[in-house]
Design a protein around this motif. Structure first.
Motif, PDB file in Angstrom:
ATOM      1  N   ALA A 114       4.842  -6.639  -4.445  1.00  0.00           N
ATOM      2  CA  ALA A 114       5.499  -7.449  -5.476  1.00  0.00           C
ATOM      3  C   ALA A 114       6.894  -6.924  -5.744  1.00  0.00           C
TER       4      ALA A 114
ATOM      5  N   GLY B 229      -0.769   1.330  -4.806  1.00  0.00           N
ATOM      6  CA  GLY B 229      -1.353   1.231  -3.475  1.00  0.00           C
ATOM      7  C   GLY B 229      -1.466   2.571  -2.774  1.00  0.00           C
TER       8      GLY B 229
ATOM      9  N   LEU C 228       3.374   2.531  -5.994  1.00  0.00           N
ATOM     10  CA  LEU C 228       2.800   3.427  -7.011  1.00  0.00           C
ATOM     11  C   LEU C 228       1.266   3.340  -7.048  1.00  0.00           C
TER      12      LEU C 228
ATOM     13  N   ILE D 159       6.532 -10.307   3.218  1.00  0.00           N
ATOM     14  CA  ILE D 159       5.587 -11.333   2.742  1.00  0.00           C
ATOM     15  C   ILE D 159       6.257 -12.675   2.440  1.00  0.00           C
ATOM     16  N   THR D 160       7.594 -12.682   2.386  1.00  0.00           N
ATOM     17  CA  THR D 160       8.260 -13.968   2.169  1.00  0.00           C
ATOM     18  C   THR D 160       8.336 -14.781   3.473  1.00  0.00           C
TER      19      THR D 160
ATOM     20  N   LEU E 248       0.809  -1.226   0.000  1.00  0.00           N
ATOM     21  CA  LEU E 248       0.000   0.000   0.000  1.00  0.00           C
ATOM     22  C   LEU E 248       0.843   1.277   0.000  1.00  0.00           C
TER      23      LEU E 248
ATOM     24  N   SER F 110       4.008  -4.324   5.699  1.00  0.00           N
ATOM     25  CA  SER F 110       5.223  -4.152   4.889  1.00  0.00           C
ATOM     26  C   SER F 110       6.431  -4.466   5.743  1.00  0.00           C
ATOM     27  N   ARG F 111       7.556  -4.476   5.076  1.00  0.00           N
ATOM     28  CA  ARG F 111       8.780  -4.757   5.811  1.00  0.00           C
ATOM     29  C   ARG F 111       8.992  -3.705   6.900  1.00  0.00           C
TER      30      ARG F 111
ATOM     31  N   LYS G 221       8.165   7.059  -7.448  1.00  0.00           N
ATOM     32  CA  LYS G 221       8.545   6.102  -8.507  1.00  0.00           C
ATOM     33  C   LYS G 221       7.901   6.575  -9.817  1.00  0.00           C
TER      34      LYS G 221
ATOM     35  N   PRO H 264      -4.326  -4.447 -13.975  1.00  0.00           N
ATOM     36  CA  PRO H 264      -4.098  -3.136 -14.574  1.00  0.00           C
ATOM     37  C   PRO H 264      -2.999  -3.249 -15.636  1.00  0.00           C
TER      38      PRO H 264
ATOM     39  N   TYR I 117       0.243  -0.799 -17.500  1.00  0.00           N
ATOM     40  CA  TYR I 117       0.968   0.474 -17.652  1.00  0.00           C
ATOM     41  C   TYR I 117       0.283   1.603 -16.874  1.00  0.00           C
ATOM     42  N   PRO I 118       0.176   1.447 -15.544  1.00  0.00           N
ATOM     43  CA  PRO I 118      -0.525   2.449 -14.749  1.00  0.00           C
ATOM     44  C   PRO I 118       0.242   3.771 -14.662  1.00  0.00           C
TER      45      PRO I 118
ATOM     46  N   PHE J 164      -3.483  -8.159  -7.181  1.00  0.00           N
ATOM     47  CA  PHE J 164      -3.191  -7.266  -8.315  1.00  0.00           C
ATOM     48  C   PHE J 164      -2.184  -7.935  -9.235  1.00  0.00           C
ATOM     49  N   SER J 165      -2.643  -8.245 -10.436  1.00  0.00           N
ATOM     50  CA  SER J 165      -1.774  -8.891 -11.411  1.00  0.00           C
ATOM     51  C   SER J 165      -1.419  -7.886 -12.510  1.00  0.00           C
TER      52      SER J 165
ATOM     53  N   LEU K 182      -1.018  -6.259  -3.051  1.00  0.00           N
ATOM     54  CA  LEU K 182      -0.309  -5.557  -4.140  1.00  0.00           C
ATOM     55  C   LEU K 182       1.193  -5.740  -4.076  1.00  0.00           C
TER      56      LEU K 182
ATOM     57  N   THR L  70       8.681  -5.567  -8.570  1.00  0.00           N
ATOM     58  CA  THR L  70       8.091  -5.033  -9.818  1.00  0.00           C
ATOM     59  C   THR L  70       9.122  -4.586 -10.859  1.00  0.00           C
TER      60      THR L  70
END
Ligand SMILES: NC(=O)c1ccc[n+]([C@@H]2O[C@H](COP(=O)([O-])OP(=O)(O)OC[C@H]3O[C@@H](n4cnc5c(N)ncnc54)[C@H](OP(=O)(O)O)[C@@H]3O)[C@@H](O)[C@H]2O)c1
Length: 290
Positions: free
Chosen positions: A59, A13, A11, A36-37, A8, A29-30, A164, A154, A156-157, A103-104, A57, A61
């Motif tokens: 990932a 989130g 870009l 998440i790992t 979240l 988040s970290r 970023k 989505p 090319y957001p 989100f893929s 979300l 990226t």
């Protein structure tokens, strides 16, 4: 309504959080102690949340960075974050029967359709680069979920500002700096104005949508056309824009498919009107002027 989510601060989130002010978001988040790992960290954070919905979300990226790791296969960081990380989030959702919205990306498709044909939600995937393969693999896990699920794709957001860069601000800033750019003419996609994505997500939550949803603008562009439109719209020097091809531009990088255009009829039927690329630029300019 409380919503727990991963990624979240990214870009997409962070704009979702900015716009959907009726929800109370909690980011895993970290920074907040959840990588998440780590199955344990994810599992206890999700189990302890009162939210019945998890937005996923987070990932790895960096598409070209991912390609450099492809020989490491399941030992690569991109695989660990995008596939194993998704598995951890999904299993935690299944345990507490929370819904997951994953989100893929448009990149899960092989891109071999002729322009102006578009991929629908029902089309078979077949990713070509390593990043895209990890996202496709994660989709396969989600499709087999025993909890309710929704996959949002989505493409090319872009948005008016963020630390970023997205492809629109990248082209715009290069042209503003008077730099020459080479833009690819044989790679097609349907860009997503991120504010529209937030609107669709809001609807998906309130209508409790499940399955797969393409969340893109309807207008097909290639990078060359996009760069020319940006130059036109922001009155920048078009002579700085050169034409190139995928083979040349992405030679030592992740391969990009020919046509990743996504059909967005499904969200159209839900009553959502997405900005075309041109309309997205108009909105972006308005926001920059504030
Ligand atoms: N950007 C695009 O062009 C694009 C296009 C289509 C689809 N998507 C998809 O949309 C989603 C969001 O993309 P984005 O561009 O907004 O991402 P982004 O800006 O690169 O941000 C990535 C997010 O993931 C988090 N994250 C990364 N690794 C993590 C880990 N090990 N544990 C916990 N959190 C981690 C980061 O949090 P930290 O603060 O911890 O770093 C950050 O919030 C992704 O799933 C992406 O695949 C993106």
């Amino acid at each position: 309504m409380r919503i727990i989510g991963t990624g979240l601060t990214g870009l997409l989130g962070s704009r979702i959080v900015e716009l959907l002010t009726d929800y109370q978001f909690q980011n895993l988040s970290r920074v907040t102690g959840v990588d998440i790992t780590s199955k344990d960290q994810v599992s206890s954070a999700i189990a302890n949340s009162s939210s019945s919905l998890v937005l996923h979300l987070a990932a790895f990226t960096d598409v070209d960075g991912a390609e450099k790791e492809k020989d490491l296969k399941e030992q690569s960081l991109v695989w660990k974050i995008n596939v194993e990380g998704t598995k951890n989030v999904l299993e935690a959702c299944e345990k507490s029967n929370k819904k997951i919205i994953y989100f893929s990306t448009d990149m899960v498709f092989p891109g071999t359709k002729e322009v102006p044909e578009k991929y629908t939600e029902e089309d078979k995937t077949g990713a070509i680069g390593f990043y895209a393969k990890t996202k496709e693999e994660a989709e396969k896990l989600i499709e087999k979920a025993t909890c309710p699920w929704l996959i949002i794709r989505p493409a090319y957001p872009y948005r008016s500002n963020f630390e970023k860069k997205d492809f629109v601000r990248n082209f715009k800033q290069l042209l503003e700096a008077g730099k020459q750019i080479e833009a690819v003419s044989d790679h097609f996609f349907t860009p997503t104005f991120i504010d529209d994505l937030a609107k669709v997500l809001d609807l998906a939550i309130s209508e409790n949508l499940t399955g797969k949803l393409h969340v893109t603008g309807g207008e097909i562009v290639n990078p060359l056309e996009a760069a020319l439109k940006i130059a036109d719209f922001f009155k920048l020097n078009k002579d700085l824009i050169g034409k190139t091809t995928r083979d040349k531009f992405f030679k030592d990088r992740a391969p990009r498919a020919y046509n990743l255009s996504l059909n967005n009829d499904k969200i159209g039927k839900l009553g959502v009107r997405m900005h075309s690329f041109q309309e997205g630029l108009i909105e972006l300019k308005k926001q920059l002027a504030i």
